[in-house]
Design a protein around this motif. Structure first.
Motif, PDB file in Angstrom:
ATOM      1  N   GLU A 154       0.793  -1.272  -0.095  1.00  0.00           N
ATOM      2  CA  GLU A 154      -0.058   0.146   0.121  1.00  0.00           C
ATOM      3  C   GLU A 154       0.849   1.131   0.004  1.00  0.00           C
ATOM      4  O   GLU A 154       0.463   2.421  -0.327  1.00  0.00           O
ATOM      5  N   THR A 155       1.831   1.203   0.457  1.00  0.00           N
ATOM      6  CA  THR A 155       2.983   2.366   0.666  1.00  0.00           C
ATOM      7  C   THR A 155       4.221   2.308  -0.050  1.00  0.00           C
ATOM      8  O   THR A 155       4.950   3.379  -0.163  1.00  0.00           O
ATOM      9  N   LEU A 156       4.251   1.261  -1.043  1.00  0.00           N
ATOM     10  CA  LEU A 156       5.756   1.048  -1.394  1.00  0.00           C
ATOM     11  C   LEU A 156       5.463   0.225  -2.931  1.00  0.00           C
ATOM     12  O   LEU A 156       5.100  -0.888  -2.640  1.00  0.00           O
ATOM     13  N   LYS A 157       6.227   0.624  -3.783  1.00  0.00           N
ATOM     14  CA  LYS A 157       6.333  -0.029  -5.099  1.00  0.00           C
ATOM     15  C   LYS A 157       7.446  -1.151  -4.962  1.00  0.00           C
ATOM     16  O   LYS A 157       8.468  -0.940  -4.328  1.00  0.00           O
ATOM     17  N   GLY A 158       7.039  -2.161  -5.503  1.00  0.00           N
ATOM     18  CA  GLY A 158       8.154  -3.277  -5.457  1.00  0.00           C
ATOM     19  C   GLY A 158       9.489  -2.993  -5.780  1.00  0.00           C
ATOM     20  O   GLY A 158      10.425  -3.423  -5.232  1.00  0.00           O
ATOM     21  N   PHE A 162      14.372  -2.714  -2.093  1.00  0.00           N
ATOM     22  CA  PHE A 162      15.866  -2.499  -1.613  1.00  0.00           C
ATOM     23  C   PHE A 162      15.945  -0.965  -1.264  1.00  0.00           C
ATOM     24  O   PHE A 162      16.426  -0.758  -0.339  1.00  0.00           O
ATOM     25  N   VAL A 163      15.793  -0.092  -2.201  1.00  0.00           N
ATOM     26  CA  VAL A 163      15.895   1.184  -2.212  1.00  0.00           C
ATOM     27  C   VAL A 163      15.674   1.903  -0.687  1.00  0.00           C
ATOM     28  O   VAL A 163      16.210   2.579  -0.207  1.00  0.00           O
ATOM     29  N   SER A 164      14.566   1.443  -0.218  1.00  0.00           N
ATOM     30  CA  SER A 164      13.810   1.914   0.925  1.00  0.00           C
ATOM     31  C   SER A 164      14.654   1.729   2.192  1.00  0.00           C
ATOM     32  O   SER A 164      14.585   2.317   3.174  1.00  0.00           O
ATOM     33  N   ARG A 165      15.564   0.622   1.954  1.00  0.00           N
ATOM     34  CA  ARG A 165      16.383  -0.067   3.224  1.00  0.00           C
ATOM     35  C   ARG A 165      17.594   0.797   3.079  1.00  0.00           C
ATOM     36  O   ARG A 165      18.705   0.221   3.708  1.00  0.00           O
TER      37      ARG A 165
END
Length: 335
Positions: A154-158, A162-165
Motif C-alpha cells: 500500500e505504501t511502497l512500489k516493489g 531494496f532502495v527503501s532500506r
C-alpha cells in the motif's frame, strides 16, 4: 590474445525490458557480473588509482597512525586480515573509509581517516566517487527488484523495496576500500600465492575496479564447480567511460533471497612466474550495505516465497545487517 571471461556483461544504460532479466540471471547463476554504462569516467578512476598508489607508498610509520581499531575505518597492515581461517593471514594492505554519510560522501568526523586523504583535492575526489558508487548501487538495486518482480504494498512500489532500506543519511556498513597486493618475490613466495583467502562478501553487493596487468581475482564458479579467473576488460561501449566494473552479490542479498542470489566464494591469487604476474595489484572496492537496523527477512517475491518457507519456523527472529557485519568482522580480525 583476449583472456576468457566467465562473466556476463550487462549494459545498464540499455532501455531494454530484458535488462533486469539478464541482470538477475547473472546473479542467480554466477553471483558476479560486469556492469557497463556505470557513468564513472576513465579520468576519475585513473586518478583514484593514482591516489591509492600514492597513499600506500607513504611511510608505514604514518599509515599506522590511522590503524583500524574497533570500527571498520582505518588502515589495515599486512597480515592483519584473515579472510579464510584455514590459511595463513592475507599478505595485503588496505584502507577502509566507512561510517559514511552517503548524501555528502563524507565519513564521520570521528572516523580515523588519514589527514593525507583529507587534503582538499584528494578529499573532493574521494567523496565524489563515494556518492557515485552509492548512486550506482541504488540503480542496480532497483534493477534487481524489477527482475525479482517484488510485490507492491500500500505504501511502497516493489521496485523500491531494496532502495527503501538504503536511506543515505542513516548509518550503514557501506565502505570504500583501497587495496594493495605487492607483486610476488619468486625467491621467497610459492607459485600460486593466495593474497586474499577464499570468502564471500559481507554486504548486499560489491563494486570493484581493477587495472590491466594486475589481475588476480578468481571466483569459484557456480556453473563449472572450479576456480575461474576474472579478467580485466579494457573497454566498454561508451567512449570516455571507465572499463566495465565488476559487481557481485554479498551475503545480505543472498539471505534476503533465500539463496536465489549467489554470494559466490572468491579470492585473490597471484599467478606463477611463467604467467608473468609482474606488477603490484591495486583495486578500488565499494561494499554496499543497507541501513544498520535492516532485518534480513525474505524479499516479498514469488521467486523467493517457496524457497524461504522451507525450514523456517514461524517464530524466526531475523538478525539485522549490523549484527551480521559485526559477526563477520570479528571472524576476519579474530576479535
Amino acid at each position: 590474445m583476449c583472456k576468457p571471461n566467465p562473466l556476463k556483461i550487462v549494459d545498464i544504460k540499455s532501455n531494454s525490458n530484458e535488462t533486469p532479466k539478464e541482470f538477475l540471471n547473472a546473479l542467480t547463476t554466477q553471483g558476479f557480473v560486469f556492469i557497463d554504462g556505470h557513468d564513472f569516467t576513465s579520468k576519475e578512476v585513473n586518478t583514484l588509482f593514482q591516489l591509492s598508489k600514492a597513499f600506500f607508498e607513504l611511510p608505514m610509520s604514518y599509515k599506522e597512525q590511522f590503524a583500524k581499531t574497533e570500527g571498520n575505518t582505518g588502515y589495515i597492515s599486512f597480515n592483519r586480515e584473515n579472510l579464510d581461517p584455514t590459511r595463513k593471514n592475507d599478505f595485503k594492505e588496505g584502507l577502509n573509509i566507512s561510517d559514511l554519510n552517503l548524501v555528502t560522501g563524507e565519513p564521520s568526523s570521528e572516523a580515523p581517516v588519514p589527514d593525507w586523504i583529507k587534503e582538499a583535492e584528494r578529499y573532493e575526489l574521494v567523496t565524489s566517487v563515494i556518492r557515485k558508487f552509492n548512486i550506482l548501487t541504488l540503480k542496480l538495486l532497483e534493477l534487481l527488484a524489477i527482475g525479482l518482480n517484488i510485490d507492491d504494498t500500500e505504501t511502497l512500489k516493489g521496485r523500491d523495496w531494496f532502495v527503501s532500506r538504503y536511506r543515505p543519511d542513516a548509518k550503514s556498513g557501506s565502505t570504500l576500500r583501497f587495496l594493495h597486493y605487492p607483486k610476488l618475490n619468486f625467491d621467497s613466495n610459492p607459485v600460486g600465492e593466495v593474497r586474499a583467502g577464499a570468502h564471500t562478501d559481507y554486504g548486499s553487493m560489491t563494486l570493484l575496479f581493477q587495472k590491466q596487468n594486475q589481475e588476480g581475482l578468481e571466483i569459484f564458479s557456480q556453473i563449472s564447480g572450479k576456480w575461474e579467473k576474472v579478467p580485466y576488460i579494457e573497454t566498454g561501449k561508451f567512449p570516455g567511460m571507465a572499463p566495465p566494473i565488476v559487481m557481485n552479490i554479498g551475503d545480505l542479498a543472498s539471505y534476503w533471497t533465500a539463496g536465489l542470489l549467489k554470494s559466490t566464494i572468491h579470492r585473490v591469487r597471484f599467478e606463477s612466474q611463467d604467467e608473468k604476474q609482474s606488477e603490484d595489484r591495486y583495486s578500488i572496492v565499494f561494499f554496499s550495505h543497507p541501513n544498520d537496523e535492516t532485518l534480513l527477512e525474505p524479499v516479498p517475491s514469488d521467486l523467493i516465497k517457496s524457497r524461504s518457507k522451507s525450514g523456517v519456523a514461524k517464530d524466526t527472529k531475523y538478525i539485522t545487517a549490523l549484527q551480521h557485519l559485526h559477526r563477520k568482522l570479528a571472524s576476519t580480525y579474530d576479535v
